[in-house]
Design an enzyme around this catalytic site. Structure first.
Site, mmCIF file in Angstrom:
data_model
loop_
_atom_site.group_PDB
_atom_site.id
_atom_site.type_symbol
_atom_site.label_atom_id
_atom_site.label_comp_id
_atom_site.label_asym_id
_atom_site.label_seq_id
_atom_site.Cartn_x
_atom_site.Cartn_y
_atom_site.Cartn_z
ATOM 1 N N THR A 127 -5.721 10.299 11.328
ATOM 2 C CA THR A 127 -4.712 11.276 10.912
ATOM 3 C C THR A 127 -4.884 11.517 9.418
ATOM 4 O O THR A 127 -5.269 10.608 8.686
ATOM 5 C CB THR A 127 -3.310 10.728 11.229
ATOM 6 O OG1 THR A 127 -3.225 10.497 12.638
ATOM 7 C CG2 THR A 127 -2.207 11.700 10.825
ATOM 8 N N ASN A 153 9.222 -9.861 13.887
ATOM 9 C CA ASN A 153 10.520 -9.669 13.218
ATOM 10 C C ASN A 153 11.140 -8.322 13.572
ATOM 11 O O ASN A 153 12.353 -8.218 13.791
ATOM 12 C CB ASN A 153 10.355 -9.783 11.701
ATOM 13 C CG ASN A 153 10.072 -11.204 11.270
ATOM 14 O OD1 ASN A 153 10.505 -12.167 11.927
ATOM 15 N ND2 ASN A 153 9.352 -11.365 10.174
ATOM 16 N N THR A 164 0.833 -1.208 0.000
ATOM 17 C CA THR A 164 0.000 0.000 0.000
ATOM 18 C C THR A 164 0.869 1.260 0.000
ATOM 19 O O THR A 164 0.339 2.362 -0.141
ATOM 20 C CB THR A 164 -0.965 0.046 1.217
ATOM 21 O OG1 THR A 164 -0.186 0.000 2.417
ATOM 22 C CG2 THR A 164 -1.942 -1.114 1.183
ATOM 23 N N ARG A 213 -10.404 6.064 2.929
ATOM 24 C CA ARG A 213 -10.736 6.709 4.201
ATOM 25 C C ARG A 213 -11.432 8.052 3.945
ATOM 26 O O ARG A 213 -11.341 8.618 2.856
ATOM 27 C CB ARG A 213 -9.480 6.873 5.056
ATOM 28 C CG ARG A 213 -9.130 5.545 5.717
ATOM 29 C CD ARG A 213 -7.912 5.629 6.580
ATOM 30 N NE ARG A 213 -6.699 5.667 5.782
ATOM 31 C CZ ARG A 213 -5.478 5.620 6.286
ATOM 32 N NH1 ARG A 213 -5.298 5.551 7.581
ATOM 33 N NH2 ARG A 213 -4.422 5.643 5.490
ATOM 34 N N TYR A 264 -7.355 -6.122 11.422
ATOM 35 C CA TYR A 264 -6.466 -5.003 11.799
ATOM 36 C C TYR A 264 -6.441 -4.846 13.318
ATOM 37 O O TYR A 264 -5.370 -4.786 13.932
ATOM 38 C CB TYR A 264 -6.973 -3.722 11.137
ATOM 39 C CG TYR A 264 -6.126 -2.494 11.375
ATOM 40 C CD1 TYR A 264 -4.841 -2.398 10.848
ATOM 41 C CD2 TYR A 264 -6.622 -1.409 12.099
ATOM 42 C CE1 TYR A 264 -4.073 -1.258 11.042
ATOM 43 C CE2 TYR A 264 -5.858 -0.267 12.286
ATOM 44 C CZ TYR A 264 -4.589 -0.190 11.755
ATOM 45 O OH TYR A 264 -3.834 0.947 11.946
HETATM 46 N N1 UDP Z 1 -16.753 7.344 5.746
HETATM 47 C C1 UDP Z 1 -17.746 7.889 4.957
HETATM 48 N N2 UDP Z 1 -17.549 7.931 3.604
HETATM 49 C C2 UDP Z 1 -16.418 7.482 2.987
HETATM 50 C C3 UDP Z 1 -15.400 6.946 3.805
HETATM 51 C C4 UDP Z 1 -15.599 6.887 5.178
HETATM 52 O O1 UDP Z 1 -18.783 8.311 5.454
HETATM 53 O O2 UDP Z 1 -16.331 7.555 1.743
HETATM 54 C C5 UDP Z 1 -16.968 7.290 7.196
HETATM 55 C C6 UDP Z 1 -16.786 5.902 7.808
HETATM 56 O O3 UDP Z 1 -17.991 5.154 7.762
HETATM 57 C C7 UDP Z 1 -16.386 6.255 9.222
HETATM 58 C C8 UDP Z 1 -15.640 7.570 9.071
HETATM 59 O O4 UDP Z 1 -16.011 8.099 7.806
HETATM 60 O O5 UDP Z 1 -17.520 6.451 10.029
HETATM 61 C C9 UDP Z 1 -14.126 7.431 9.108
HETATM 62 O O6 UDP Z 1 -13.803 6.414 8.224
HETATM 63 P P1 UDP Z 1 -12.315 6.092 7.784
HETATM 64 O O7 UDP Z 1 -12.402 5.036 6.724
HETATM 65 O O8 UDP Z 1 -11.627 7.356 7.447
HETATM 66 O O9 UDP Z 1 -11.572 5.501 9.059
HETATM 67 P P2 UDP Z 1 -12.026 4.807 10.437
HETATM 68 O O10 UDP Z 1 -12.000 5.906 11.411
HETATM 69 O O11 UDP Z 1 -13.421 4.238 10.307
HETATM 70 O O12 UDP Z 1 -11.011 3.770 10.654
#
Ligand code: UDP
Length: 312
Positions: free
Chosen positions: A176, A100, A36, A187, A146
Protein backbone atom coordinates in the site's frame (compact mmCIF):
# COMPACT_ATOMS: atom_id res chain seq x y z
CA UNK A 1 -21.22 7.36 19.13
CA UNK A 2 -19.09 4.21 18.66
CA UNK A 3 -15.73 4.39 20.42
CA UNK A 4 -12.70 2.88 18.69
CA UNK A 5 -9.14 2.24 19.81
CA UNK A 6 -6.52 2.39 17.04
CA UNK A 7 -3.02 1.18 17.92
CA UNK A 8 -0.34 2.58 15.63
CA UNK A 9 -2.53 5.65 15.12
CA UNK A 10 0.43 7.91 14.29
CA UNK A 11 1.58 5.57 11.54
CA UNK A 12 0.92 5.67 7.82
CA UNK A 13 -2.21 3.51 7.67
CA UNK A 14 -3.21 4.03 11.32
CA UNK A 15 -3.48 7.79 10.85
CA UNK A 16 -5.67 7.38 7.74
CA UNK A 17 -7.87 4.94 9.69
CA UNK A 18 -8.21 7.33 12.64
CA UNK A 19 -9.09 10.21 10.31
CA UNK A 20 -11.72 8.21 8.39
CA UNK A 21 -13.28 6.80 11.57
CA UNK A 22 -13.59 10.32 13.04
CA UNK A 23 -15.22 11.47 9.78
CA UNK A 24 -17.70 8.59 10.13
CA UNK A 25 -18.69 9.72 13.62
CA UNK A 26 -16.53 7.47 15.80
CA UNK A 27 -14.75 8.65 18.90
CA UNK A 28 -11.13 7.53 18.47
CA UNK A 29 -8.48 6.72 21.06
CA UNK A 30 -5.19 6.65 19.16
CA UNK A 31 -2.26 4.84 20.77
CA UNK A 32 1.32 4.90 19.46
CA UNK A 33 4.82 4.64 20.94
CA UNK A 34 6.16 6.76 18.04
CA UNK A 35 8.90 4.24 17.23
CA UNK A 36 8.13 4.46 13.51
CA UNK A 37 4.99 6.62 13.79
CA UNK A 38 5.10 10.43 13.64
CA UNK A 39 2.91 12.96 15.48
CA UNK A 40 2.91 15.06 12.29
CA UNK A 41 0.62 12.39 10.76
CA UNK A 42 -2.11 13.19 13.30
CA UNK A 43 -1.38 16.87 13.97
CA UNK A 44 -4.58 17.79 12.09
CA UNK A 45 -6.64 15.48 14.34
CA UNK A 46 -5.32 16.69 17.68
CA UNK A 47 -7.93 19.47 18.02
CA UNK A 48 -10.84 17.16 17.11
CA UNK A 49 -13.20 16.87 20.11
CA UNK A 50 -13.68 13.10 19.56
CA UNK A 51 -9.95 12.30 19.26
CA UNK A 52 -7.59 11.42 22.10
CA UNK A 53 -3.94 10.48 21.66
CA UNK A 54 -2.06 8.32 24.16
CA UNK A 55 1.68 7.74 23.83
CA UNK A 56 2.10 4.14 24.90
CA UNK A 57 3.91 0.98 23.85
CA UNK A 58 1.24 -1.70 23.42
CA UNK A 59 3.73 -4.48 24.14
CA UNK A 60 2.97 -3.42 27.74
CA UNK A 61 -0.49 -3.79 29.32
CA UNK A 62 -2.99 -1.49 27.60
CA UNK A 63 -5.43 0.36 29.84
CA UNK A 64 -8.30 2.37 28.34
CA UNK A 65 -10.99 3.95 30.56
CA UNK A 66 -14.65 3.59 29.58
CA UNK A 67 -16.49 1.61 26.93
CA UNK A 68 -14.82 0.51 23.69
CA UNK A 69 -16.70 -0.85 20.67
CA UNK A 70 -13.81 -1.62 18.29
CA UNK A 71 -10.10 -2.32 18.71
CA UNK A 72 -7.99 -1.96 15.56
CA UNK A 73 -4.45 -3.26 16.11
CA UNK A 74 -2.28 -1.46 13.57
CA UNK A 75 0.93 -0.91 15.54
CA UNK A 76 4.02 -2.44 13.94
CA UNK A 77 7.14 -1.52 12.04
CA UNK A 78 6.25 -2.38 8.43
CA UNK A 79 9.26 -1.85 6.19
CA UNK A 80 12.00 -4.41 5.44
CA UNK A 81 14.68 -1.96 6.68
CA UNK A 82 12.74 -1.65 9.96
CA UNK A 83 12.89 -5.41 10.43
CA UNK A 84 16.69 -5.24 10.21
CA UNK A 85 16.94 -2.31 12.63
CA UNK A 86 14.06 -3.19 14.97
CA UNK A 87 13.77 -6.99 14.92
CA UNK A 88 12.79 -7.44 18.55
CA UNK A 89 10.22 -4.59 18.73
CA UNK A 90 8.71 -6.02 15.52
CA UNK A 91 8.35 -9.47 17.10
CA UNK A 92 7.07 -8.01 20.37
CA UNK A 93 4.36 -5.79 18.89
CA UNK A 94 3.06 -8.60 16.67
CA UNK A 95 3.05 -11.11 19.53
CA UNK A 96 2.77 -9.36 22.94
CA UNK A 97 1.05 -6.30 21.45
CA UNK A 98 -1.57 -8.42 19.71
CA UNK A 99 -2.15 -10.34 22.97
CA UNK A 100 -2.68 -7.07 24.88
CA UNK A 101 -4.93 -5.62 22.17
CA UNK A 102 -7.02 -8.81 22.16
CA UNK A 103 -7.20 -8.68 25.96
CA UNK A 104 -8.49 -5.12 25.75
CA UNK A 105 -11.14 -6.13 23.18
CA UNK A 106 -12.21 -9.09 25.33
CA UNK A 107 -12.45 -6.99 28.52
CA UNK A 108 -14.58 -4.37 26.71
CA UNK A 109 -16.65 -6.79 24.59
CA UNK A 110 -15.30 -4.98 21.53
CA UNK A 111 -14.92 -6.18 17.96
CA UNK A 112 -11.26 -6.76 17.06
CA UNK A 113 -9.50 -6.12 13.75
CA UNK A 114 -5.86 -7.14 13.20
CA UNK A 115 -3.58 -5.72 10.51
CA UNK A 116 -2.09 -8.83 8.97
CA UNK A 117 -0.08 -8.90 5.78
CA UNK A 118 0.68 -10.55 2.47
CA UNK A 119 3.98 -11.46 4.17
CA UNK A 120 2.16 -14.40 5.76
CA UNK A 121 2.48 -15.91 2.25
CA UNK A 122 6.27 -15.36 2.28
CA UNK A 123 7.95 -15.88 -1.11
CA UNK A 124 4.79 -17.42 -2.54
CA UNK A 125 4.66 -20.64 -4.53
CA UNK A 126 1.01 -19.97 -5.42
CA UNK A 127 0.22 -16.99 -7.63
CA UNK A 128 -1.91 -14.92 -7.25
CA UNK A 129 -2.30 -15.50 -3.52
CA UNK A 130 -5.66 -16.70 -2.21
CA UNK A 131 -6.48 -16.64 1.50
CA UNK A 132 -6.45 -20.46 1.51
CA UNK A 133 -2.69 -20.52 0.68
CA UNK A 134 -0.53 -21.35 3.74
CA UNK A 135 2.57 -19.62 2.54
CA UNK A 136 6.30 -20.14 2.09
CA UNK A 137 8.01 -18.31 4.95
CA UNK A 138 11.60 -18.56 6.17
CA UNK A 139 11.25 -18.27 9.96
CA UNK A 140 14.93 -17.40 10.53
CA UNK A 141 15.48 -15.02 7.59
CA UNK A 142 15.61 -11.22 8.04
CA UNK A 143 11.89 -10.91 7.27
CA UNK A 144 11.01 -13.74 9.66
CA UNK A 145 10.62 -11.31 12.57
CA UNK A 146 7.70 -9.63 10.80
CA UNK A 147 6.26 -12.62 8.95
CA UNK A 148 6.23 -14.92 11.96
CA UNK A 149 4.96 -12.21 14.32
CA UNK A 150 2.03 -11.61 11.97
CA UNK A 151 1.43 -15.36 11.58
CA UNK A 152 1.39 -15.64 15.38
CA UNK A 153 -0.94 -12.62 15.50
CA UNK A 154 -3.37 -14.40 13.18
CA UNK A 155 -3.14 -17.60 15.23
CA UNK A 156 -3.84 -15.88 18.56
CA UNK A 157 -6.64 -13.82 16.98
CA UNK A 158 -8.34 -16.99 15.73
CA UNK A 159 -7.82 -18.60 19.17
CA UNK A 160 -9.60 -15.67 20.87
CA UNK A 161 -12.40 -16.04 18.33
CA UNK A 162 -12.77 -19.80 18.84
CA UNK A 163 -12.11 -20.01 22.56
CA UNK A 164 -13.52 -16.71 23.88
CA UNK A 165 -16.09 -16.08 21.13
CA UNK A 166 -14.53 -12.69 20.36
CA UNK A 167 -15.74 -11.14 17.10
CA UNK A 168 -12.45 -10.89 15.19
CA UNK A 169 -11.42 -9.76 11.70
CA UNK A 170 -8.11 -10.41 9.94
CA UNK A 171 -7.10 -8.16 7.06
CA UNK A 172 -4.14 -9.30 4.96
CA UNK A 173 -2.75 -6.05 3.61
CA UNK A 174 -0.78 -6.09 0.36
CA UNK A 175 1.66 -3.34 -0.69
CA UNK A 176 0.00 0.00 0.00
CA UNK A 177 1.25 3.51 -0.72
CA UNK A 178 0.15 7.08 -0.21
CA UNK A 179 0.74 10.27 1.73
CA UNK A 180 2.28 9.91 5.24
CA UNK A 181 4.73 7.19 4.35
CA UNK A 182 8.12 8.18 5.74
CA UNK A 183 10.69 9.74 3.41
CA UNK A 184 13.32 7.30 4.77
CA UNK A 185 10.89 4.41 5.04
CA UNK A 186 13.00 2.26 2.70
CA UNK A 187 10.04 0.77 0.84
CA UNK A 188 9.96 0.99 -2.92
CA UNK A 189 7.40 3.75 -3.58
CA UNK A 190 8.52 6.35 -0.99
CA UNK A 191 12.19 5.62 -1.75
CA UNK A 192 11.78 5.99 -5.51
CA UNK A 193 9.72 9.18 -5.16
CA UNK A 194 12.21 10.76 -2.75
CA UNK A 195 15.14 9.80 -5.00
CA UNK A 196 13.39 11.03 -8.16
CA UNK A 197 12.40 14.37 -6.61
CA UNK A 198 16.04 14.95 -5.60
CA UNK A 199 17.32 13.78 -9.03
CA UNK A 200 19.33 11.08 -7.25
CA UNK A 201 19.91 7.58 -8.60
CA UNK A 202 16.81 5.39 -8.24
CA UNK A 203 17.89 2.14 -6.55
CA UNK A 204 16.33 -0.98 -8.05
CA UNK A 205 17.16 -4.11 -6.08
CA UNK A 206 18.11 -7.25 -8.02
CA UNK A 207 16.95 -7.58 -11.61
CA UNK A 208 13.92 -5.36 -11.00
CA UNK A 209 11.80 -8.11 -12.57
CA UNK A 210 10.27 -9.04 -9.19
CA UNK A 211 6.64 -7.92 -9.01
CA UNK A 212 4.37 -6.18 -6.54
CA UNK A 213 0.78 -4.91 -6.75
CA UNK A 214 0.30 -1.44 -5.26
CA UNK A 215 -2.91 -0.25 -3.57
CA UNK A 216 -3.68 3.39 -2.78
CA UNK A 217 -4.29 4.02 0.90
CA UNK A 218 -7.88 5.31 0.62
CA UNK A 219 -8.92 2.12 -1.18
CA UNK A 220 -7.26 0.06 1.54
CA UNK A 221 -9.03 1.97 4.34
CA UNK A 222 -12.38 1.49 2.58
CA UNK A 223 -11.74 -2.28 2.44
CA UNK A 224 -10.69 -2.44 6.10
CA UNK A 225 -13.82 -0.61 7.26
CA UNK A 226 -16.07 -2.81 5.12
CA UNK A 227 -14.48 -5.86 6.74
CA UNK A 228 -14.85 -4.29 10.19
CA UNK A 229 -18.58 -3.76 9.57
CA UNK A 230 -19.12 -7.25 8.11
CA UNK A 231 -19.89 -10.58 9.76
CA UNK A 232 -16.81 -12.18 8.15
CA UNK A 233 -14.30 -13.75 10.57
CA UNK A 234 -12.01 -15.46 8.05
CA UNK A 235 -8.91 -13.60 6.75
CA UNK A 236 -9.52 -11.31 3.78
CA UNK A 237 -6.88 -10.03 1.32
CA UNK A 238 -7.12 -6.31 0.71
CA UNK A 239 -4.90 -5.03 -2.06
CA UNK A 240 -4.87 -3.94 -5.66
CA UNK A 241 -4.42 -6.83 -8.11
CA UNK A 242 -2.71 -4.53 -10.65
CA UNK A 243 0.69 -6.29 -10.72
CA UNK A 244 3.85 -4.76 -12.13
CA UNK A 245 7.62 -5.15 -12.02
CA UNK A 246 9.69 -2.99 -9.70
CA UNK A 247 11.50 -1.55 -12.73
CA UNK A 248 8.13 -0.50 -14.19
CA UNK A 249 7.06 1.32 -11.01
CA UNK A 250 10.47 3.04 -10.83
CA UNK A 251 10.18 4.19 -14.46
CA UNK A 252 6.61 5.42 -13.90
CA UNK A 253 7.74 7.49 -10.92
CA UNK A 254 10.71 8.98 -12.83
CA UNK A 255 8.39 9.95 -15.68
CA UNK A 256 5.67 11.40 -13.43
CA UNK A 257 8.12 13.48 -11.39
CA UNK A 258 9.84 14.77 -14.54
CA UNK A 259 13.10 13.68 -12.91
CA UNK A 260 16.52 13.30 -14.52
CA UNK A 261 17.28 10.35 -12.20
CA UNK A 262 18.74 7.14 -13.64
CA UNK A 263 17.99 3.59 -12.57
CA UNK A 264 20.87 1.88 -10.74
CA UNK A 265 21.03 -1.70 -9.52
CA UNK A 266 21.61 -2.77 -5.92
CA UNK A 267 21.80 -6.30 -4.47
CA UNK A 268 18.49 -8.05 -3.90
CA UNK A 269 17.74 -8.36 -0.15
CA UNK A 270 17.58 -11.90 1.30
CA UNK A 271 14.21 -13.66 0.86
CA UNK A 272 12.76 -10.80 -1.22
CA UNK A 273 9.52 -12.27 -2.67
CA UNK A 274 9.73 -12.75 -6.45
CA UNK A 275 6.05 -12.14 -7.12
CA UNK A 276 3.05 -10.81 -5.24
CA UNK A 277 -0.53 -10.25 -6.29
CA UNK A 278 -3.67 -10.56 -4.20
CA UNK A 279 -6.59 -12.70 -5.29
CA UNK A 280 -9.41 -10.43 -4.11
CA UNK A 281 -12.34 -12.70 -4.94
CA UNK A 282 -13.20 -12.95 -1.24
CA UNK A 283 -13.24 -9.16 -0.72
CA UNK A 284 -15.27 -8.71 -3.91
CA UNK A 285 -17.90 -11.29 -3.06
CA UNK A 286 -18.14 -10.93 0.73
CA UNK A 287 -17.54 -7.18 1.11
CA UNK A 288 -18.51 -5.81 -2.32
CA UNK A 289 -15.07 -4.16 -2.28
CA UNK A 290 -12.60 -3.45 -5.00
CA UNK A 291 -9.96 -0.77 -5.47
CA UNK A 292 -11.00 2.33 -7.41
CA UNK A 293 -7.91 4.56 -7.51
CA UNK A 294 -5.65 4.01 -10.52
CA UNK A 295 -1.88 3.93 -10.09
CA UNK A 296 -1.20 7.29 -11.72
CA UNK A 297 -3.93 9.07 -9.71
CA UNK A 298 -2.58 7.60 -6.47
CA UNK A 299 1.01 8.38 -7.37
CA UNK A 300 0.11 12.00 -8.24
CA UNK A 301 -1.24 12.54 -4.71
CA UNK A 302 1.72 10.75 -3.16
CA UNK A 303 4.30 12.68 -5.20
CA UNK A 304 2.62 15.98 -4.22
CA UNK A 305 2.86 14.95 -0.55
CA UNK A 306 6.56 14.08 -0.84
CA UNK A 307 7.29 17.32 -2.70
CA UNK A 308 5.83 19.26 0.26
CA UNK A 309 7.72 17.09 2.78
CA UNK A 310 11.06 17.47 1.06
CA UNK A 311 10.63 21.26 0.77
CA UNK A 312 9.68 21.65 4.45
N1 UDP B 1 12.95 -2.26 -3.79
C1 UDP B 1 13.86 -1.72 -4.68
N2 UDP B 1 14.51 -0.57 -4.32
C2 UDP B 1 14.30 0.09 -3.14
C3 UDP B 1 13.35 -0.46 -2.25
C4 UDP B 1 12.70 -1.64 -2.60
O1 UDP B 1 14.09 -2.26 -5.75
O2 UDP B 1 14.94 1.13 -2.90
C5 UDP B 1 12.26 -3.50 -4.17
C6 UDP B 1 12.37 -4.62 -3.14
O3 UDP B 1 13.54 -5.40 -3.34
C7 UDP B 1 11.11 -5.40 -3.42
C8 UDP B 1 10.13 -4.35 -3.89
O4 UDP B 1 10.90 -3.22 -4.27
O5 UDP B 1 11.32 -6.34 -4.44
C9 UDP B 1 9.13 -3.91 -2.82
O6 UDP B 1 9.88 -3.62 -1.69
P1 UDP B 1 9.26 -2.91 -0.41
O7 UDP B 1 10.41 -2.65 0.52
O8 UDP B 1 8.45 -1.76 -0.84
O9 UDP B 1 8.26 -3.94 0.26
P2 UDP B 1 8.05 -5.54 0.22
O10 UDP B 1 6.98 -5.73 -0.77
O11 UDP B 1 9.32 -6.23 -0.23
O12 UDP B 1 7.68 -5.88 1.60
Amino acid sequence: MPRTVVTGAAGFIGSHLAETLLARGHAVVGIDNLLTGDLANIAHLRGHPAFVFVKHDVTNYVHVEGPVDYVLHWASPASPIDYLELPIPTLKVGALGTHNALGLAKAKGARFVIASTSEVYGDPLEHPQKETYWGNVNPIGPRGVYDEAKRFAEAITVAYHRYHGLDTKIVRIFNTYGPRMRVNDGRAVPTFISQALRDEDVTVFGSGRQTRSFCYVTDLVDGILRLMDSDVNDPVNIGNPHEMTITAIAETIIRMTGSSSRLVTRPLPTDDPKVRQPDITRARTLLGWEPKVGLEDGLRETIAYFRRKLQA
